[in-house]
Design a protein around this motif. Structure first.
Motif, PDB file in Angstrom:
ATOM      1  N   PRO A  28       0.799  -1.238   0.000  1.00 53.42           N
ATOM      2  CA  PRO A  28       0.000   0.000   0.000  1.00 53.42           C
ATOM      3  C   PRO A  28       0.832   1.289   0.000  1.00 53.42           C
ATOM      4  N   ASP A  29       2.144   1.173   0.312  1.00 56.92           N
ATOM      5  CA  ASP A  29       2.989   2.379   0.246  1.00 56.92           C
ATOM      6  C   ASP A  29       3.916   2.333  -0.972  1.00 56.92           C
ATOM      7  N   SER A  30       3.432   1.738  -2.042  1.00 65.89           N
ATOM      8  CA  SER A  30       4.235   1.625  -3.267  1.00 65.89           C
ATOM      9  C   SER A  30       4.543   2.982  -3.877  1.00 65.89           C
ATOM     10  N   VAL A  31       5.639   2.991  -4.639  1.00 64.30           N
ATOM     11  CA  VAL A  31       5.958   4.130  -5.511  1.00 64.30           C
ATOM     12  C   VAL A  31       5.613   3.682  -6.935  1.00 64.30           C
ATOM     13  N   LEU A  32       4.600   4.327  -7.507  1.00 62.65           N
ATOM     14  CA  LEU A  32       4.163   3.973  -8.862  1.00 62.65           C
ATOM     15  C   LEU A  32       4.775   4.950  -9.858  1.00 62.65           C
ATOM     16  N   GLY A  33       5.439   4.435 -10.859  1.00 65.96           N
ATOM     17  CA  GLY A  33       5.926   5.281 -11.953  1.00 65.96           C
ATOM     18  C   GLY A  33       4.825   5.335 -13.005  1.00 65.96           C
ATOM     19  N   LEU A  34       4.394   6.528 -13.387  1.00 65.83           N
ATOM     20  CA  LEU A  34       3.223   6.639 -14.263  1.00 65.83           C
ATOM     21  C   LEU A  34       3.567   7.268 -15.608  1.00 65.83           C
ATOM     22  N   ALA A  35       2.678   7.026 -16.560  1.00 61.93           N
ATOM     23  CA  ALA A  35       2.849   7.546 -17.923  1.00 61.93           C
ATOM     24  C   ALA A  35       1.572   8.277 -18.339  1.00 61.93           C
ATOM     25  N   THR A  36       1.706   9.143 -19.323  1.00 62.55           N
ATOM     26  CA  THR A  36       0.526   9.800 -19.890  1.00 62.55           C
ATOM     27  C   THR A  36       0.305   9.237 -21.301  1.00 62.55           C
ATOM     28  N   GLY A  37      -0.454   9.931 -22.102  1.00 64.97           N
ATOM     29  CA  GLY A  37      -0.720   9.466 -23.467  1.00 64.97           C
ATOM     30  C   GLY A  37      -2.078   8.803 -23.550  1.00 64.97           C
ATOM     31  N   SER A  38      -2.474   8.451 -24.775  1.00 65.76           N
ATOM     32  CA  SER A  38      -3.818   7.897 -24.945  1.00 65.76           C
ATOM     33  C   SER A  38      -3.900   6.447 -24.465  1.00 65.76           C
ATOM     34  N   THR A  39      -2.811   5.691 -24.520  1.00 65.05           N
ATOM     35  CA  THR A  39      -2.881   4.271 -24.162  1.00 65.05           C
ATOM     36  C   THR A  39      -3.330   4.029 -22.715  1.00 65.05           C
ATOM     37  N   PRO A  40      -2.783   4.733 -21.713  1.00 63.37           N
ATOM     38  CA  PRO A  40      -3.176   4.399 -20.336  1.00 63.37           C
ATOM     39  C   PRO A  40      -4.494   5.016 -19.862  1.00 63.37           C
ATOM     40  N   GLU A  41      -5.168   5.795 -20.714  1.00 61.02           N
ATOM     41  CA  GLU A  41      -6.408   6.436 -20.241  1.00 61.02           C
ATOM     42  C   GLU A  41      -7.413   5.410 -19.717  1.00 61.02           C
ATOM     43  N   GLY A  42      -7.570   4.315 -20.450  1.00 63.33           N
ATOM     44  CA  GLY A  42      -8.537   3.277 -20.053  1.00 63.33           C
ATOM     45  C   GLY A  42      -8.158   2.616 -18.741  1.00 63.33           C
ATOM     46  N   LEU A  43      -6.876   2.389 -18.549  1.00 61.88           N
ATOM     47  CA  LEU A  43      -6.482   1.721 -17.298  1.00 61.88           C
ATOM     48  C   LEU A  43      -6.624   2.662 -16.109  1.00 61.88           C
ATOM     49  N   GLU A  55     -12.317  -0.790  -3.562  1.00 59.99           N
ATOM     50  CA  GLU A  55     -11.349  -1.891  -3.674  1.00 59.99           C
ATOM     51  C   GLU A  55      -9.904  -1.436  -3.544  1.00 59.99           C
ATOM     52  N   LEU A  56      -9.661  -0.150  -3.690  1.00 63.67           N
ATOM     53  CA  LEU A  56      -8.284   0.360  -3.646  1.00 63.67           C
ATOM     54  C   LEU A  56      -8.177   1.572  -2.734  1.00 63.67           C
ATOM     55  N   ASP A  57      -7.001   1.673  -2.106  1.00 64.27           N
ATOM     56  CA  ASP A  57      -6.727   2.808  -1.228  1.00 64.27           C
ATOM     57  C   ASP A  57      -5.371   3.397  -1.641  1.00 64.27           C
ATOM     58  N   PHE A  58      -5.372   4.660  -2.042  1.00 62.69           N
ATOM     59  CA  PHE A  58      -4.132   5.286  -2.517  1.00 62.69           C
ATOM     60  C   PHE A  58      -3.522   6.214  -1.461  1.00 62.69           C
ATOM     61  N   SER A  59      -4.006   6.132  -0.215  1.00 67.61           N
ATOM     62  CA  SER A  59      -3.587   7.146   0.765  1.00 67.61           C
ATOM     63  C   SER A  59      -2.108   7.066   1.141  1.00 67.61           C
ATOM     64  N   ASP A  60      -1.473   5.904   0.933  1.00 68.29           N
ATOM     65  CA  ASP A  60      -0.032   5.806   1.233  1.00 68.29           C
ATOM     66  C   ASP A  60       0.828   5.671  -0.025  1.00 68.29           C
ATOM     67  N   ILE A  61       0.204   5.872  -1.172  1.00 67.23           N
ATOM     68  CA  ILE A  61       0.914   5.714  -2.456  1.00 67.23           C
ATOM     69  C   ILE A  61       1.654   7.006  -2.824  1.00 67.23           C
ATOM     70  N   HIS A  62       2.830   6.852  -3.420  1.00 67.14           N
ATOM     71  CA  HIS A  62       3.523   7.973  -4.062  1.00 67.14           C
ATOM     72  C   HIS A  62       3.567   7.683  -5.558  1.00 67.14           C
ATOM     73  N   THR A  63       3.542   8.716  -6.371  1.00 68.04           N
ATOM     74  CA  THR A  63       3.683   8.524  -7.821  1.00 68.04           C
ATOM     75  C   THR A  63       4.767   9.445  -8.369  1.00 68.04           C
ATOM     76  N   VAL A  64       5.463   8.946  -9.369  1.00 71.59           N
ATOM     77  CA  VAL A  64       6.426   9.777 -10.106  1.00 71.59           C
ATOM     78  C   VAL A  64       6.138   9.585 -11.588  1.00 71.59           C
TER      79      VAL A  64
END
Ligand code: F6R
Length: 242
Positions: A28-43, A55-64
């Motif tokens: 739950p304290d993961s670091v998620l590396g994220l992308a933009t663009g049209s492909t990930p919009e659906g996900l 079903e999901l809790d992002f309160s301890d998540i970091h993103t870059v």
């Protein structure tokens, strides 16, 4: 490299969202590396729906994030910060101060890039990095070239990337010409990689990524050297593989 073949874009989005959701649930304290663009919009839509269903809790998540245009303000609707806000950050309970996108408003490129790299190091690295792929095989804004660049850096966008991105702007002349992007090393240091691709226009790049030689001419081909890569792609994007 594990390849998951899906029927279409909807299934690609659900399968890829499932992998990110598992990461959030298991750590739950993961670091998620994220992308933009049209492909990930659906996900991102799938993740937002899972959050809505409790079903999901992002309160301890970091993103870059992978990248951002240079010289664009965060309230410009074409900035990647704006995209992330619209498609994910505003839809889930992530803390705004835990979301990091390269600072496109920082004119000093060295400063902006060093700051992004420092954030990633301070967070202890990226647990899973989501990637799209350019028609020319780019990942982030690491364009085909003569060498792999290690850390976050400033790049001049190629003509083909400017042309591909023009669909998001009023005209091609408005597409920014430079961007800050994680380097190949930054991406490769992520513990896991999740690459998503759909559509026939990605077939050649995906084929060269998975089956061709590892070369800076196809930046994504370097992923063959990463120990934990999952590709989720639809039949059209995988059409050159069999
Ligand atoms: C986005 C990024 C780019 C895109 C790639 C594919 O943050 O870094 O590498 O992933 O250009 O873009 P789409 O998904 O619009 O085809």
């Amino acid at each position: 490299m594990k390849i998951i073949r899906t029927k279409d874009y909807g299934e690609m989005s659900r399968r890829a969202a499932g992998i990110l959701a598992a990461q959030v649930i298991l750590k739950p304290d993961s670091v998620l590396g994220l992308a933009t663009g049209s492909t990930p919009e659906g996900l991102y839509r799938e993740l937002a729906e899972m959050y809505e269903r409790g079903e999901l809790d992002f309160s301890d998540i970091h993103t870059v994030n992978l990248d951002e245009y240079r010289g664009i303000s965060t309230d410009n609707d074409q900035s990647y910060r704006f995209f992330m806000q619209k498609h994910l950050f505003s839809k889930v309970n992530i803390r705004p101060e835990c979301t990091f996108v390269p600072n496109g408003e920082e004119a000093d490129a060295e400063k902006a890039c060093a700051a992004h790299e420092a954030v990633i190091k301070k967070l202890g690295g990226i647990d899973i990095q989501l990637l799209g792929i350019g028609n020319n095989g780019h990942i982030g804004f690491n364009e085909p070239g003569t060498e792999f660049v290690n850390e976050t850096h400033c790049v001049a966008l190629t003509e083909s990337t400017i042309a591909a991105n023009a669909r998001f702007f009023a005209s091609v002349s408005e597409v920014p010409k430079e961007a800050y992007t994680m380097g190949i090393g930054t991406i490769m240091r992520a513990k896991k990689i999740l690459l998503v691709a759909n559509g026939e226009q990605k077939a050649e790049a995906l084929y060269r990524t998975c089956c061709g030689p590892v070369t800076p001419e196809v930046p994504a081909s370097v992923l063959q050297l990463h120990p934990n890569v999952t590709v989720v792609a639809d039949e059209a994007a995988l059409s050159k593989m069999v």
